[in-house]
Write an enzyme that holds these catalytic residues in place. Structure first.
Site, mmCIF file in Angstrom:
data_model
loop_
_atom_site.group_PDB
_atom_site.id
_atom_site.type_symbol
_atom_site.label_atom_id
_atom_site.label_comp_id
_atom_site.label_asym_id
_atom_site.label_seq_id
_atom_site.Cartn_x
_atom_site.Cartn_y
_atom_site.Cartn_z
ATOM 1 N N ARG A 146 5.519 10.631 -7.781
ATOM 2 C CA ARG A 146 4.663 11.154 -6.842
ATOM 3 C C ARG A 146 5.585 12.549 -6.437
ATOM 4 O O ARG A 146 6.821 12.393 -6.300
ATOM 5 C CB ARG A 146 4.474 10.547 -5.409
ATOM 6 C CG ARG A 146 3.249 9.452 -5.552
ATOM 7 C CD ARG A 146 3.083 8.758 -4.257
ATOM 8 N NE ARG A 146 4.248 7.967 -4.073
ATOM 9 C CZ ARG A 146 5.053 8.082 -3.096
ATOM 10 N NH1 ARG A 146 4.984 9.343 -2.358
ATOM 11 N NH2 ARG A 146 6.100 7.412 -2.755
ATOM 12 N N TYR A 176 -0.005 12.056 -12.753
ATOM 13 C CA TYR A 176 0.628 10.699 -12.664
ATOM 14 C C TYR A 176 0.245 10.011 -11.329
ATOM 15 O O TYR A 176 0.348 10.606 -10.280
ATOM 16 C CB TYR A 176 2.084 10.941 -12.874
ATOM 17 C CG TYR A 176 2.932 9.826 -12.927
ATOM 18 C CD1 TYR A 176 3.307 9.463 -14.131
ATOM 19 C CD2 TYR A 176 3.366 8.799 -11.890
ATOM 20 C CE1 TYR A 176 3.804 8.177 -14.314
ATOM 21 C CE2 TYR A 176 3.823 7.617 -11.991
ATOM 22 C CZ TYR A 176 4.228 7.332 -13.261
ATOM 23 O OH TYR A 176 4.832 6.070 -13.405
ATOM 24 N N LYS A 226 -3.507 6.747 -3.004
ATOM 25 C CA LYS A 226 -2.765 7.024 -1.938
ATOM 26 C C LYS A 226 -3.599 8.101 -1.273
ATOM 27 O O LYS A 226 -3.595 8.444 0.226
ATOM 28 C CB LYS A 226 -1.336 7.648 -2.163
ATOM 29 C CG LYS A 226 -0.759 6.662 -2.827
ATOM 30 C CD LYS A 226 -0.290 5.409 -2.143
ATOM 31 C CE LYS A 226 0.594 4.339 -3.275
ATOM 32 N NZ LYS A 226 1.188 3.571 -2.157
ATOM 33 N N HIS A 253 0.141 0.653 4.310
ATOM 34 C CA HIS A 253 0.934 0.634 3.016
ATOM 35 C C HIS A 253 1.524 -0.828 2.855
ATOM 36 O O HIS A 253 2.737 -0.910 3.225
ATOM 37 C CB HIS A 253 1.941 1.655 2.869
ATOM 38 C CG HIS A 253 2.627 1.979 1.586
ATOM 39 N ND1 HIS A 253 3.769 2.425 1.236
ATOM 40 C CD2 HIS A 253 2.048 1.620 0.209
ATOM 41 C CE1 HIS A 253 4.121 2.450 -0.201
ATOM 42 N NE2 HIS A 253 3.228 1.896 -0.612
ATOM 43 N N SER A 257 7.770 2.512 -0.942
ATOM 44 C CA SER A 257 7.329 2.396 -2.448
ATOM 45 C C SER A 257 8.730 1.726 -3.128
ATOM 46 O O SER A 257 9.832 1.966 -2.752
ATOM 47 C CB SER A 257 7.414 3.821 -2.796
ATOM 48 O OG SER A 257 6.029 4.615 -2.091
ATOM 49 N N CYS A 273 9.911 -1.183 -3.162
ATOM 50 C CA CYS A 273 10.713 -2.209 -2.342
ATOM 51 C C CYS A 273 10.319 -3.559 -2.278
ATOM 52 O O CYS A 273 10.725 -4.318 -1.389
ATOM 53 C CB CYS A 273 10.982 -1.477 -0.927
ATOM 54 S SG CYS A 273 11.961 -0.189 -0.655
ATOM 55 N N ASP A 321 -0.340 -3.362 -2.447
ATOM 56 C CA ASP A 321 -0.023 -2.089 -2.382
ATOM 57 C C ASP A 321 -0.731 -1.567 -0.856
ATOM 58 O O ASP A 321 -0.109 -0.810 -0.075
ATOM 59 C CB ASP A 321 -0.315 -1.054 -3.307
ATOM 60 C CG ASP A 321 0.473 0.279 -3.089
ATOM 61 O OD1 ASP A 321 1.576 0.123 -2.942
ATOM 62 O OD2 ASP A 321 -0.253 1.445 -3.455
ATOM 63 N N SER A 373 8.430 3.711 -14.312
ATOM 64 C CA SER A 373 7.351 3.200 -15.118
ATOM 65 C C SER A 373 6.588 2.272 -14.673
ATOM 66 O O SER A 373 6.887 1.582 -13.786
ATOM 67 C CB SER A 373 8.234 3.039 -16.460
ATOM 68 O OG SER A 373 8.971 2.016 -16.284
ATOM 69 N N ARG A 374 5.181 2.233 -15.020
ATOM 70 C CA ARG A 374 4.191 1.464 -14.280
ATOM 71 C C ARG A 374 3.291 0.711 -15.359
ATOM 72 O O ARG A 374 3.290 1.141 -16.367
ATOM 73 C CB ARG A 374 3.628 2.201 -13.263
ATOM 74 C CG ARG A 374 4.461 2.630 -12.225
ATOM 75 C CD ARG A 374 4.027 2.863 -10.846
ATOM 76 N NE ARG A 374 4.836 3.204 -9.614
ATOM 77 C CZ ARG A 374 5.158 2.566 -8.595
ATOM 78 N NH1 ARG A 374 4.159 1.981 -8.225
ATOM 79 N NH2 ARG A 374 6.043 3.171 -7.777
HETATM 80 P P1 GTP Z 1 5.088 0.709 -4.795
HETATM 81 O O1 GTP Z 1 4.028 0.440 -5.719
HETATM 82 O O2 GTP Z 1 5.986 1.913 -5.251
HETATM 83 O O3 GTP Z 1 4.469 0.863 -3.367
HETATM 84 O O4 GTP Z 1 6.172 -0.426 -4.547
HETATM 85 P P2 GTP Z 1 6.279 -2.071 -4.387
HETATM 86 O O5 GTP Z 1 6.696 -2.155 -2.906
HETATM 87 O O6 GTP Z 1 5.127 -2.552 -5.035
HETATM 88 O O7 GTP Z 1 7.464 -2.184 -5.558
HETATM 89 P P3 GTP Z 1 7.871 -3.265 -6.509
HETATM 90 O O8 GTP Z 1 7.378 -4.839 -5.891
HETATM 91 O O9 GTP Z 1 7.465 -3.028 -7.761
HETATM 92 O O10 GTP Z 1 9.380 -3.300 -6.259
HETATM 93 C C1 GTP Z 1 10.024 -3.508 -7.450
HETATM 94 C C2 GTP Z 1 11.551 -3.307 -7.181
HETATM 95 O O11 GTP Z 1 12.169 -3.944 -6.019
HETATM 96 C C3 GTP Z 1 12.148 -3.958 -8.255
HETATM 97 O O12 GTP Z 1 13.433 -3.375 -8.589
HETATM 98 C C4 GTP Z 1 12.588 -5.351 -8.093
HETATM 99 O O13 GTP Z 1 13.743 -5.489 -8.679
HETATM 100 C C5 GTP Z 1 12.963 -5.190 -6.366
HETATM 101 N N1 GTP Z 1 12.529 -6.418 -5.555
HETATM 102 C C6 GTP Z 1 11.670 -6.933 -5.186
HETATM 103 N N2 GTP Z 1 11.892 -8.062 -4.848
HETATM 104 C C7 GTP Z 1 13.337 -8.049 -4.599
HETATM 105 C C8 GTP Z 1 14.284 -8.987 -3.831
HETATM 106 O O14 GTP Z 1 13.564 -10.039 -3.274
HETATM 107 N N3 GTP Z 1 15.499 -8.716 -3.797
HETATM 108 C C9 GTP Z 1 15.803 -7.632 -4.498
HETATM 109 N N4 GTP Z 1 17.127 -7.361 -4.685
HETATM 110 N N5 GTP Z 1 15.112 -6.798 -5.418
HETATM 111 C C10 GTP Z 1 13.813 -7.070 -5.115
HETATM 112 C C1 SPV Z 2 3.946 4.247 -4.255
HETATM 113 O O1 SPV Z 2 4.728 5.312 -4.713
HETATM 114 O O2 SPV Z 2 4.108 3.615 -2.997
HETATM 115 C C2 SPV Z 2 3.088 3.662 -5.267
HETATM 116 C C3 SPV Z 2 2.984 4.367 -6.562
HETATM 117 O O3 SPV Z 2 2.384 2.841 -5.080
HETATM 118 S S1 SPV Z 2 1.811 5.829 -6.511
HETATM 119 O O4 SPV Z 2 0.360 5.459 -6.697
HETATM 120 O O5 SPV Z 2 2.230 6.484 -7.668
HETATM 121 O O6 SPV Z 2 1.961 6.624 -5.321
HETATM 122 MN MN MN Z 3 2.919 2.141 -2.951
#
Ligand code: GTP
Ligand code: SPV
Ligand code: MN
Length: 608
Positions: A82, A221, A230, A250, A272, A274, A297, A388-389
């Site tokens: 983004r 993207y 979003k 979110h 994002s 996290c 999400d 990457s997704r």
């Molecule tokens: P968006 O799709 O961008 O909104 O993000 P999201 O919040 O769905 O992110 P996602 O769950 O894919 O986050 C992935 C990142 O968080 C990876 O690097 C994981 O390894 C890390 N992660 C997730 N849960 C944990 C946890 O409990 N501990 C740690 N240390 N890292 C975590």
């Molecule tokens: C985020 O960045 O919080 C996402 C990925 O969930 S995107 O749909 O590209 O915004």
């Molecule tokens: Mn998101």
């Protein structure tokens, strides 16, 4: 050759609302595509689009035995996340966008975009993509129509939403619907060959919150281009929700069943990348607890008839971060990704499968990286892009709850806010009240990730994990949360609010908490609190687990690590509170008095 209005009217489905048809004609006259195609959302249509993209080199078919019906897309290296700096909220009054959004005058922006979009689809097909956010026909669902010249965006929207004829049929002559115009900004002359990932150096992601309208130019993207996600379900929806009394968040959504068989629903906001997808697919490390997925999400939260807070997942798929998704961290997602997936910017193995950092404990000795270059473990850059997704349908998730698409939504029992915080923020704390919870959400901060442009690791405020996604003044969003809470309290009781932090680090820089499946122990405490089954200990920052209420040693955490996870060091905390003061002051008069009140109370508690 540009398509004519007569041809559009001839080709459109008989049930298409006249306003939609007139709008499509107008956008076609502006963007001058070669053809207009109305998407019906069928499997045959998806196959045809995929075949077109394979022929063009946009999609690479993966090894049919290892990863059936799955594809790899490689974006241009400057179109990987983004672009918050190019995202605009064009409210009529600048004050309504607030200090944290990029604002531009709507009339001036319309003139700029008219220039950019003029002829932008030359040489391409304009796809008309109707979609429903939320189960088709649900009172909580809303509809939109995106036009786009990117088949990748059409296919992605087909996975991420209920896309096609059923959605278009929802639009009757008086139904509100959100128009979204998207172009990759790469028109083709008669002799131009297309490229695998067309996009433009010039990018604009523009929202008109009062007109409920979206325009996006130059990127293909994710959130820049899949406008249902979003742009609609968060930015425009936050403006709609403010007027209609519901909240666009979110947030992931979970269904949890405790050992006694009691069912809870949890909504959690993390910024994002996290851990929303991870938590949404949590495989508990503790016996007797069953966790099912509703969304990963976005959640739309609306007060129900009996004073409960109801939630739907407006999406129908997952656009999840690949790196860090492995059998040890997210086995549910690994199973979900076995087939029927579009991967973007991951690495390719020599036998035509995908790989990314964290997928397997061992790194393959040779790969093709996300840009198509040879890669070995000695290469200085990651094999998969950090953002990457994967794009995959929600019903492929092994833990999807049978109620995930209930048109009435699910009742929320607990709300969680979290972020990446190396210091200061304890593993878990319960808010003393709804107002205190809103303060926790409003002051949320997190270390930046690769999900948007910017310096990874830098601490920034991300109120409600909505900083990049609010279509309104952020402080009005806080007031809105307070108003909704008041309404819930009048009719029933508002959900309990908690804050979590899986990312606190020890002096050696490593994570103090193992995270992932062990997060179930924190979830257990949270839901035991909701059920009134466990004690908490008061602290200046909120209610903390009493000694003995979480079996941390079973999670491999030593007592001294545990105390570090909850340590409140007065100097850094005082510095943070002073920083919060400046952060809140930046929103001026718009900050709700309750938020300032909570801030003063926190200050006073820390001084004691
Ligand atoms: P968006 O799709 O961008 O909104 O993000 P999201 O919040 O769905 O992110 P996602 O769950 O894919 O986050 C992935 C990142 O968080 C990876 O690097 C994981 O390894 C890390 N992660 C997730 N849960 C944990 C946890 O409990 N501990 C740690 N240390 N890292 C975590
Ligand atoms: C985020 O960045 O919080 C996402 C990925 O969930 S995107 O749909 O590209 O915004
Ligand atoms: Mn998101």
């Amino acid at each position: 050759m540009t398509v004519t209005a007569t041809a559009i009217r001839h080709d459109c489905p008989a049930y298409a609302d006249a306003r939609v048809v007139a709008w499509v004609e107008r956008i076609a006259a502006l963007t001058e595509p070669d053809a207009v195609y109305w998407c019906d959302g069928s499997a045959a249509e998806r196959e045809r689009l995929i075949d077109t993209m394979v022929a063009r080199g946009t999609l690479l078919p993966l090894n049919e035995e290892k990863r059936p019906n799955s594809y790899l897309a490689r974006s241009r290296p400057d179109d990987v996340a983004r672009v918050e700096s190019r995202t605009f909220i064009c409210s009529r009054d600048e004050a309504d966008a607030g200090p944290t959004n990029n604002w531009a005058d709507p009339e001036e922006m319309r003139a700029t975009l008219d220039g950019l979009f003029h002829g932008a689809m030359r040489g391409r097909t304009m796809y008309v993509v109707p979609f429903s956010m939320g189960p088709v026909g649900s009172p909580l669902a809303r509809v939109g129509v995106q036009v786009t010249d990117s088949p990748y965006v059409v296919v992605s929207t087909g996975t991420m939403t209920r896309m096609g004829a059923d959605a278009l049929r929802q639009i009757a002559p008086t139904t509100p619907w959100v128009p979204a115009v998207h172009s990759v900004g790469a028109p083709l002359g008669p002799d131009d060959a297309d490229v695998a990932w067309p996009c433009s150096d010039t990018k604009y992601i523009v929202h008109y919150p009062e007109d409920r309208e979206i325009w996006s130019y130059g990127s293909a993207y994710g959130g820049n281009a899949i406008l249902a996600k979003k742009a609609f379900a968060l930015r425009i929806a936050s403006a709609i929700g403010k007027d209609e009394g519901w909240i666009a968040a979110h947030m992931l959504l979970l269904k949890v069943t405790n050992p006694q068989g009691r069912v809870f629903h949890v909504a959690a906001a993390f910024p994002s990348a996290c851990g929303k997808t991870n938590f949404a697919m949590l495989k508990p490390s503790i016996a007797g607890w069953d966790v099912e997925t509703i969304g990963d999400d976005i959640a739309w939260l609306a007060p129900g008839a009996n004073g409960e807070l109801r939630a739907i997942n407006p999406e129908a798929g997952f656009f999840g971060v690949a790196p860090g998704t492995g059998a040890d961290t997210n086995p549910v997602a690994v199973d979900m990704l076995e087939r029927d997936v579009i991967f973007t910017n991951v690495a390719l193995t020599d036998d035509g499968d995908v790989w990314w950092e964290g997928l397997t404990p061992d790194t393959p000795s040779h790969l093709t990286d996300w840009q198509g270059n040879d890669w070995t473990p000695d290469s200085p850059t990651p094999a998969a892009h950090p953002n990457s997704r994967f794009t995959v349908s929600a019903d492929q998730c092994p833990t999807i709850a049978d109620t995930w698409d209930d048109p009435a939504g699910v009742p929320i029992d607990a709300i969680i806010f979290g972020g990446r915080r190396a210091t200061n923020v304890p593993l878990v704390a319960q808010a003393r009240s709804w107002e205190h919870g809103v303060y926790m959400g409003a002051t949320l901060a997190s270390e930046r990730t690769a999900a948007a442009e910017g310096t990874v690791g830098e601490l920034r405020r991300d109120p409600f994990a909505m900083l990049p996604f609010s279509g309104t003044h952020m402080a009005d969003h806080w007031q809105h949360w307070l108003d909704v809470g008041e309404r819930l309290a009048e009719q029933g009781s508002a959900p309990a609010i908690f804050q979590v932090n899986w990312f606190r680090k020890g002096d050696d820089g490593s994570f103090l908490w193992p995270g992932f499946s062990e997060n179930a122990r924190v979830l257990e405490w949270i839901l035991d609190r909701v059920a009134g089954n466990v004690d908490a200990t008061d602290s200046p920052v909120g209610l903390l687990p009493s000694e003995g209420s979480i079996d941390y040693e079973a999670a491999g955490v030593a007592p001294e690590q545990w105390s570090q996870l909850f340590a409140l060091h007065s100097e850094p905390l005082a510095a943070e509170v002073a920083d919060t003061e400046g952060f809140l002051a930046g929103y001026g008069d718009a900050v709700p008095t309750e938020v300032w009140g909570q801030h003063r109370e926190l200050e006073a508690r820390l001084r004691r």
